[in-house]
Write a protein that holds these residues in place. Structure first.
Motif, PDB file in Angstrom:
ATOM      1  N   THR A  60     -12.913  20.296  -0.887  1.00  0.00           N
ATOM      2  CA  THR A  60     -11.980  21.384  -0.795  1.00  0.00           C
ATOM      3  C   THR A  60     -10.431  21.050  -0.614  1.00  0.00           C
ATOM      4  N   VAL A  61     -10.537  20.966   0.788  1.00  0.00           N
ATOM      5  CA  VAL A  61      -9.285  20.645   1.355  1.00  0.00           C
ATOM      6  C   VAL A  61      -8.553  19.528   0.971  1.00  0.00           C
ATOM      7  N   SER A  62      -9.305  18.404   0.748  1.00  0.00           N
ATOM      8  CA  SER A  62      -8.378  17.388   0.284  1.00  0.00           C
ATOM      9  C   SER A  62      -7.971  17.474  -1.055  1.00  0.00           C
ATOM     10  N   ARG A  63      -8.747  17.947  -1.868  1.00  0.00           N
ATOM     11  CA  ARG A  63      -8.172  18.156  -3.408  1.00  0.00           C
ATOM     12  C   ARG A  63      -7.046  19.275  -3.359  1.00  0.00           C
ATOM     13  N   GLN A  64      -6.984  19.922  -2.498  1.00  0.00           N
ATOM     14  CA  GLN A  64      -5.833  21.071  -2.328  1.00  0.00           C
ATOM     15  C   GLN A  64      -4.678  20.337  -1.731  1.00  0.00           C
ATOM     16  N   VAL A  65      -4.858  19.489  -0.807  1.00  0.00           N
ATOM     17  CA  VAL A  65      -3.920  19.046  -0.056  1.00  0.00           C
ATOM     18  C   VAL A  65      -3.190  17.815  -1.221  1.00  0.00           C
ATOM     19  N   ALA A  66      -3.873  17.290  -1.950  1.00  0.00           N
ATOM     20  CA  ALA A  66      -3.634  16.289  -2.982  1.00  0.00           C
ATOM     21  C   ALA A  66      -2.552  16.919  -3.829  1.00  0.00           C
ATOM     22  N   LYS A  67      -3.050  17.967  -4.411  1.00  0.00           N
ATOM     23  CA  LYS A  67      -2.414  18.895  -5.463  1.00  0.00           C
ATOM     24  C   LYS A  67      -0.958  19.154  -4.979  1.00  0.00           C
ATOM     25  N   ALA A  68      -0.995  19.854  -3.668  1.00  0.00           N
ATOM     26  CA  ALA A  68       0.054  20.279  -3.054  1.00  0.00           C
ATOM     27  C   ALA A  68       1.270  19.373  -2.926  1.00  0.00           C
ATOM     28  N   LEU A  69       0.858  17.894  -2.572  1.00  0.00           N
ATOM     29  CA  LEU A  69       1.712  16.753  -2.470  1.00  0.00           C
ATOM     30  C   LEU A  69       1.990  15.918  -3.690  1.00  0.00           C
ATOM     31  N   GLY A  70       1.356  16.230  -4.777  1.00  0.00           N
ATOM     32  CA  GLY A  70       1.184  15.319  -5.914  1.00  0.00           C
ATOM     33  C   GLY A  70       0.852  13.939  -5.585  1.00  0.00           C
ATOM     34  N   PHE A  71      -0.253  13.911  -4.722  1.00  0.00           N
ATOM     35  CA  PHE A  71      -1.081  12.630  -4.490  1.00  0.00           C
ATOM     36  C   PHE A  71      -2.050  12.684  -5.303  1.00  0.00           C
ATOM     37  N   MET A  86       0.917  -1.210   0.023  1.00  0.00           N
ATOM     38  CA  MET A  86       0.042   0.099   0.219  1.00  0.00           C
ATOM     39  C   MET A  86       0.739   1.273  -0.160  1.00  0.00           C
ATOM     40  N   LYS A  87       0.391   2.329  -0.836  1.00  0.00           N
ATOM     41  CA  LYS A  87       1.207   3.498  -0.862  1.00  0.00           C
ATOM     42  C   LYS A  87       0.988   4.455   0.354  1.00  0.00           C
ATOM     43  N   LYS A  88       1.377   5.515   0.489  1.00  0.00           N
ATOM     44  CA  LYS A  88       0.972   6.438   1.464  1.00  0.00           C
ATOM     45  C   LYS A  88      -0.482   6.809   1.460  1.00  0.00           C
ATOM     46  N   VAL A  89      -1.090   6.865   2.629  1.00  0.00           N
ATOM     47  CA  VAL A  89      -2.442   7.208   2.642  1.00  0.00           C
ATOM     48  C   VAL A  89      -2.792   8.476   3.497  1.00  0.00           C
ATOM     49  N   ILE A  90      -3.356   9.496   2.906  1.00  0.00           N
ATOM     50  CA  ILE A  90      -3.886  10.364   3.923  1.00  0.00           C
ATOM     51  C   ILE A  90      -5.357  10.263   4.206  1.00  0.00           C
ATOM     52  N   ALA A  91      -5.851   9.893   5.123  1.00  0.00           N
ATOM     53  CA  ALA A  91      -7.449   9.657   5.404  1.00  0.00           C
ATOM     54  C   ALA A  91      -7.787  10.854   5.924  1.00  0.00           C
ATOM     55  N   ILE A  92      -8.973  11.232   5.203  1.00  0.00           N
ATOM     56  CA  ILE A  92      -9.851  12.426   5.924  1.00  0.00           C
ATOM     57  C   ILE A  92     -11.348  12.188   6.252  1.00  0.00           C
ATOM     58  N   ASP A  93     -11.700  12.141   7.273  1.00  0.00           N
ATOM     59  CA  ASP A  93     -13.156  12.027   7.556  1.00  0.00           C
ATOM     60  C   ASP A  93     -13.837  13.176   7.971  1.00  0.00           C
ATOM     61  N   GLY A  94     -15.055  13.109   8.163  1.00  0.00           N
ATOM     62  CA  GLY A  94     -15.901  14.326   8.797  1.00  0.00           C
ATOM     63  C   GLY A  94     -17.266  14.463   8.196  1.00  0.00           C
ATOM     64  N   PRO A  95     -18.041  15.021   8.665  1.00  0.00           N
ATOM     65  CA  PRO A  95     -19.634  15.175   8.191  1.00  0.00           C
ATOM     66  C   PRO A  95     -19.628  16.117   7.107  1.00  0.00           C
ATOM     67  N   SER A  96     -20.618  16.028   6.384  1.00  0.00           N
ATOM     68  CA  SER A  96     -20.829  16.809   5.413  1.00  0.00           C
ATOM     69  C   SER A  96     -20.789  18.329   5.657  1.00  0.00           C
ATOM     70  N   GLY A  97     -20.197  18.986   4.648  1.00  0.00           N
ATOM     71  CA  GLY A  97     -19.999  20.444   4.843  1.00  0.00           C
ATOM     72  C   GLY A  97     -18.965  21.021   5.655  1.00  0.00           C
ATOM     73  N   ALA A  98     -18.041  19.985   5.911  1.00  0.00           N
ATOM     74  CA  ALA A  98     -16.849  20.364   6.939  1.00  0.00           C
ATOM     75  C   ALA A  98     -15.689  20.918   6.092  1.00  0.00           C
ATOM     76  N   GLY A  99     -15.923  20.740   5.066  1.00  0.00           N
ATOM     77  CA  GLY A  99     -14.773  21.330   3.890  1.00  0.00           C
ATOM     78  C   GLY A  99     -13.962  20.254   3.359  1.00  0.00           C
ATOM     79  N   LYS A 100     -14.403  19.030   3.470  1.00  0.00           N
ATOM     80  CA  LYS A 100     -13.271  17.821   3.265  1.00  0.00           C
ATOM     81  C   LYS A 100     -13.103  17.804   1.691  1.00  0.00           C
TER      82      LYS A 100
END
Ligand code: C5P
Length: 220
Positions: free
Chosen positions: A17-28, A1-15
């Motif tokens: 937008t934030v996840s997309r930007q984190v992935a982009k910044a890290l090339g994930f 398994m490769k590196k995984v950044i797992a992000i959970d939370g309820p709807s509307g917590a901003g997951k």
């Protein structure tokens, strides 16, 4: 398994937008697991147009259909067989069906291997409701994003208004509260905070601030 950044939370917590930007910044690679659940729900929504309450579908009825469902996901876009359903799955009616069907064990089991397969070849940022607890319990980094129901309803309201949907703030708030209740009370994979997840209350933070917190934590 490769590196995984797992992000959970309820709807509307901003997951998303934030996840997309984190992935982009890290090339994930970025995986929106809600889109996979929505695609499955869209299939049932289209196939059984006369049904009011999808939670009444039996395991047997669902199982019969699952072999027809071919989901393909790349770069935030989701396909059902060959059809790009990325926009169609955002309809609030499909959202309600998704919430009913995603409580079914058989559907969660169906999507489990597909979700895990994304971590086989590329480092991944995966967001959803059970990334840190069920799908990637051994994830490299875990985060839980939260926000007050009012703030989440406000974000949802703005989003829907911008996409041309008619909704009042009170309706958005009611939706958020009802969805929270359903997501946290279901017996298979209720939304819960993993003990080893880093908790972020995003109510008073911009998406960029949340991204910075995550990137800093990841670099530790
Ligand atoms: O994230 P999004 O709001 O698009 O997800 C739609 C629905 O899919 C959620 O309300 C939840 O019921 C379900 N879901 C889930 N598990 C996930 C992702 C989404 O049950 N990992």
């Amino acid at each position: 398994m490769k590196k995984v950044i797992a992000i959970d939370g309820p709807s509307g917590a901003g997951k998303s937008t934030v996840s997309r930007q984190v992935a982009k910044a890290l090339g994930f690679q970025y995986l929106d697991t809600g889109a996979l659940y929505r695609a499955v729900a869209y299939y049932f929504f289209k196939k059984f147009q006369n049904i009011d309450d999808f939670s009444l579908l039996t395991e047997h009825e669902i199982e019969r259909e699952l072999s027809n469902i071919k989901i393909y996901y790349e770069n935030g876009r989701v396909f059902l067989s060959d059809e790009d359903v990325s926009e169609l799955i955002r309809d609030p009616k499909v959202g309600a069906v998704t919430s009913e069907l995603s409580a079914k064990k058989i559907i969660r089991e169906f999507l489990l291997p597909l979700q895990r397969s994304f971590a086989e070849k590329m480092n991944l940022v995966a967001e959803g409701r059970d990334m840190t607890t069920v799908v990637f319990p051994d994830a490299w980094k875990k985060f839980y994003l939260d926000a007050s129901p009012e703030e989440r309803a406000h974000r949802r309201f703005e989003q829907l208004i911008q996409s041309g949907k008619k909704i009042t703030f009170d309706e958005a708030l009611r939706d958020v509260i009802e969805r929270d209740k359903r997501d946290s009370s279901r017996k298979d994979a209720p939304l819960r905070i993993s003990k080893d997840a880093f908790y972020i209350d995003t109510s008073r933070l911009t998406a960029q601030e949340v991204v910075s917190i995550i990137l800093k934590k990841v670099a530790e």
